[in-house]
Design an enzyme around this catalytic site. Structure first.
Site, mmCIF file in Angstrom:
data_model
loop_
_atom_site.group_PDB
_atom_site.id
_atom_site.type_symbol
_atom_site.label_atom_id
_atom_site.label_comp_id
_atom_site.label_asym_id
_atom_site.label_seq_id
_atom_site.Cartn_x
_atom_site.Cartn_y
_atom_site.Cartn_z
ATOM 1 N N ARG A 190 121.362 98.638 -37.619
ATOM 2 C CA ARG A 190 120.094 99.849 -38.139
ATOM 3 C C ARG A 190 119.531 99.901 -39.826
ATOM 4 N NH1 ARG A 190 123.815 103.570 -36.336
ATOM 5 N NH2 ARG A 190 122.773 103.387 -33.876
ATOM 6 N N ALA A 191 120.602 99.342 -41.043
ATOM 7 C CA ALA A 191 120.235 99.741 -42.132
ATOM 8 C C ALA A 191 118.463 99.040 -41.847
ATOM 9 C CB ALA A 191 121.125 98.851 -42.957
#
Length: 144
Positions: A101-102
């Site tokens: 996700r990052a």
């Protein structure tokens, strides 16, 4: 869109919850006396004459609105080359973030920043600037 407010007081948000927030901003009180005074002056002016304050800042607000609309139109044309993608994934690996996700959020934020600044190419500086928004709440180390 998920927006939150957290007064940490030494407590951290659980990692799975923190990861749901794409970008995080650490808000600090202004430390410059003149800047603080100007903030208070503007608030006093608004309290005395809300409509006048709105009129006073209307041109600046419209300029920012136009910039955001232009960025939104430019966004599909913004390119991020493979070197910048490797920089993003390398930074995320260096900070030992969980999941992907990052990386994806940093990619999207870098595109948006380039578009906002009137460019169609993501620069290294864009990646490093958005890292400061994407990683702090996920970090085990400080972003570069």
């Amino acid at each position: 869109m998920l927006v939150g407010n957290h007064e940490s007081r030494g407590r951290r948000i659980a990692a799975p919850t923190a990861d749901r927030f794409g970008l995080a901003v650490d808000v600090q009180a202004e430390r410059d006396v003149e800047v603080r005074a100007e903030v208070v002056r503007r608030r006093i002016a608004f309290d005395r004459d809300p409509e006048g304050s709105v009129r006073q800042w209307a041109e600046a607000e419209q300029g920012e609105r136009s910039r955001l609309i232009a960025a939104r139109h430019r966004l599909p044309a913004v390119q991020l080359d493979d070197a910048m993608l490797r920089l993003i994934t390398g930074i995320c690996m260096d900070f030992d973030v969980d999941g992907m996700r990052a990386d994806i959020t940093m990619y999207r934020a870098a595109l948006a920043l380039a578009a906002y600044e009137g460019r169609t190419q993501v620069l290294e500086d864009d990646v490093r600037r958005v890292a400061l928004l994407v990683l702090p709440h996920r970090r085990r180390r400080q972003p570069v």
